[in-house]
Design an enzyme around this catalytic site. Structure first.
Site, PDB file in Angstrom:
ATOM      1  N   ASP A 198      15.719 -24.852  38.929  1.00 51.15           N
ATOM      2  CA  ASP A 198      16.025 -24.306  40.250  1.00 51.15           C
ATOM      3  C   ASP A 198      17.539 -24.332  40.497  1.00 51.15           C
ATOM      4  O   ASP A 198      18.199 -25.351  40.229  1.00 51.15           O
ATOM      5  CB  ASP A 198      15.305 -25.160  41.302  1.00 51.15           C
ATOM      6  CG  ASP A 198      15.398 -24.574  42.694  1.00 51.15           C
ATOM      7  OD1 ASP A 198      14.865 -23.476  42.907  1.00 51.15           O
ATOM      8  OD2 ASP A 198      16.015 -25.223  43.565  1.00 51.15           O
ATOM      9  N   GLU A 267      17.629 -20.550  36.928  1.00 52.61           N
ATOM     10  CA  GLU A 267      17.865 -19.651  38.062  1.00 52.61           C
ATOM     11  C   GLU A 267      19.355 -19.706  38.377  1.00 52.61           C
ATOM     12  O   GLU A 267      19.852 -20.727  38.866  1.00 52.61           O
ATOM     13  CB  GLU A 267      17.069 -20.099  39.292  1.00 52.61           C
ATOM     14  CG  GLU A 267      17.254 -19.112  40.447  1.00 52.61           C
ATOM     15  CD  GLU A 267      16.982 -19.681  41.828  1.00 52.61           C
ATOM     16  OE1 GLU A 267      16.814 -18.886  42.762  1.00 52.61           O
ATOM     17  OE2 GLU A 267      16.973 -20.911  42.001  1.00 52.61           O
TER      18      GLU A 267
HETATM   19  C1  NOJ Z   1      15.543 -21.314  44.742  1.00 48.57           C
HETATM   20  C2  NOJ Z   1      14.083 -21.130  44.953  1.00 48.57           C
HETATM   21  O1  NOJ Z   1      13.652 -20.021  44.210  1.00 48.57           O
HETATM   22  C3  NOJ Z   1      13.875 -20.966  46.431  1.00 48.57           C
HETATM   23  O2  NOJ Z   1      12.563 -20.600  46.740  1.00 48.57           O
HETATM   24  C4  NOJ Z   1      14.265 -22.242  47.111  1.00 48.57           C
HETATM   25  O3  NOJ Z   1      14.184 -22.078  48.521  1.00 48.57           O
HETATM   26  C5  NOJ Z   1      15.686 -22.660  46.741  1.00 48.57           C
HETATM   27  N1  NOJ Z   1      15.974 -22.513  45.343  1.00 48.57           N
HETATM   28  C6  NOJ Z   1      15.917 -24.090  47.081  1.00 48.57           C
HETATM   29  O4  NOJ Z   1      15.310 -24.930  46.154  1.00 48.57           O
END
Ligand code: NOJ
Length: 519
Positions: A198, A267
């Site tokens: 993440d 990500e």
């Molecule tokens: C990215 C995630 O995809 C999203 O859904 C989330 O709110 C944020 N990171 C915080 O963890």
């Protein structure tokens, strides 16, 4: 030489809350997922990415973790997780789970302890002095407002790039790395095949936390959404520093110490592709830094060709691309690009060079639902108007029956079932060989039959008269993919048609074809 599974396979992204409810509380769960695994195997995907199911106050639906190594009762138990994993593996599916290094929930015991200035865990988070009305620096939070909140107990400010209830961990403290690597080990030892990391780049903050300069044009702007104050900032000091790269090199070594080695997909939203591509390292950081460029350009031949070439051009030698057309943070693909183009999207996603991630329900052509203020659930949308993510997170419609087979009739689904779900449901589309669902299935089958689609090089990316075409090459095999984004029918290139979305002697508007070319 055989390629690793994360390069040849297709990922399927399950937003767990919305996939299948098994206990009648209107929220999808692990047993529900286990029950639906045969569907994924029927569809022909290879790897399931399961969104967070850890103990959480659910302010950000699980991305705010309170206990990293326990399953939230909403989703089941650790035994349910083990059973899901075993069942998936039994079906030949791999499973990756979220690893959330940047923040925890404020209810996490680490944060609870760190609120005491004399605690040994104080340095687990970023605490800074500031006045009642002044914040330690100019960083905004991605969830609106400043990235700092003042703790009533000590009067000090703590940093949070997301909600105030999601404090950022201080990765300059080696104990944080140790603790988070232990979390990773816990799930690796249980048998997960890897992680989706993440906001991977957010852990690389400058140790002095200096003010960010005004936007230098490198911000990541997604025209599908209204740009927020966070998007307009040059993210120089709040993320993406050298520390992140050092951590991922060690993380990669941890993954590589398992037999067979495990995988990390990251990500990383960075407008500057050089900075983004640096997360491959020298093939010693993340295996798959996800590329979001196709989400943020118009869905037309020219813009897509340019984005594809731009990403290919930015990749370090030997790096493997990865593509995303939808996820739980975005409006639904069909709503973004228009229902008439969903077949083009399916062919594009599954024939480009790279690992595709398919977001649950996109194979059904689901559209964003509109959620009124009263039913809105997403904290981001409540804090920053226009950024609500509920629309793309509706329950999966399995059948044309009550509650779409997602939950029992008496339950209230946590978000509304998509309107008009009957015809879109899995059951209806499974009966119709001309459905979008069957197109995805045929494409997934074709990928398995033709190594060129899994592994081939990309060549001849071109746009002519609205038709985007490219070639995939592998050993003696050559395949040409043509996608007609134009209004006029186009000629079909010569060769054996492996798959078409239309019929007739020409390639119609919004039709695509995959053709084996004789070399
Ligand atoms: C990215 C995630 O995809 C999203 O859904 C989330 O709110 C944020 N990171 C915080 O963890």
């Amino acid at each position: 030489m055989s390629a690793p599974w994360w390069e040849t396979g297709v990922l399927y992204h399950v937003y767990l809350r919305s996939f299948q409810d098994s206990n009648g509380d209107g929220v999808g769960d692990l047993r529900g997922l286990t029950h639906r695994l045969p569907y994924l195997s029927w569809l022909g995907v290879d790897t399931v990415w399961v969104s967070p199911f850890y103990v959480s106050p659910m302010r950000d639906f699980g991305y705010d973790v309170q206990d990293h190594t326990a399953v939230d009762p909403l989703f089941g138990t650790l035994d349910d997780f083990d059973e899901m994993l075993a069942r998936a593996h039994g079906l030949g599916l791999r499973v990756i789970v979220d690893w959330i290094p940047n923040h925890t929930a404020s209810d996490h015991r680490w944060f609870e302890a760190s609120r005491d200035p004399s605690s040994a865990l104080r340095d687990f988070y970023y605490w800074r002095d500031g006045g009642e009305d002044t914040v330690p620096n100019n960083w905004p939070s991605a969830f609106g407002g400043p990235a700092w909140s003042r703790d009533g107990r000590s009067g000090a400010h703590y940093l949070h790039l997301c909600l105030p209830e999601m404090p950022d961990l201080n990765w300059h403290n080696p104990a944080v790395e140790k603790a988070q690597f232990e979390v990773a080990r816990f799930w690796l030892d249980r048998g997960v095949d890897g992680f989706r990391v993440d906001v991977a780049h957010w852990i690389g903050k400058h140790p002095d936390l200096p003010d960010n300069p005004p936007d230098d044009g490198s911000a990541f702007i997604n025209p599908a959404k209204p740009p927020s104050a966070f998007d307009r900032v040059a993210h120089i000091y709040d993320m993406d520093g050298p520390l992140a790269h050092a951590v991922y090199r060690r993380f990669r070594a941890l993954l590589g110490s398992y037999d067979p080695p495990r995988m990390a997909m990251g990500e990383i939203h960075l407008g500057d592709l050089k900075r983004w591509a640096a997360y491959y390292g020298a093939d010693d950081e993340l295996h798959l830094p996800a590329y979001f460029g196709l989400l943020s350009v118009p869905f037309d031949a020219e813009a897509l060709a340019a984005a594809i070439l731009q990403q290919e051009g930015a990749l370090p030698a030997g790096a493997w691309p990865t593509y995303v057309l939808g996820n739980h943070d975005e409006p639904r693909l069909a709503s973004r690009i228009g229902a008439e183009r969903v077949r083009l999207a399916a062919v594009l996603l599954l024939t480009l060079r790279g690992t595709p991630t398919l977001y649950y329900g996109d194979e059904l052509g689901l559209e964003s639902i509109s959620v009124g203020e009263a039913a809105a659930r997403d904290p981001l949308g409540m804090r920053v108007p226009g950024l609500g993510r509920d629309g793309g997170r509706a329950p999966m419609p399995w059948t044309a029956g009550v509650q779409a087979g997602f939950c029992p009739a008496a339950a209230t689904p946590w978000l509304p079932i998509p309107p008009g779900y009957h015809a879109r449901s899995v059951a209806c589309q499974q009966r119709d060989f001309a459905s979008l669902l069957h197109l995805y299935r045929k494409l997934l089958y074709l990928r398995r039959q033709h190594e060129v689609l899994q592994r081939g090089a990309l060549a001849d990316v071109a746009v002519r008269d609205g038709v985007l075409s490219f070639v995939r090459l592998w050993k003696a095999e050559q395949v040409r993919v043509c996608l007609n984004f134009g209004r006029q029918p186009a000629a079909l290139p010569a060769g054996k048609v492996l798959l078409r979305t239309g019929t007739g002697s020409l390639l119609g508007s919004n039709e695509a074809a995959i053709i084996a070319v004789q070399s």
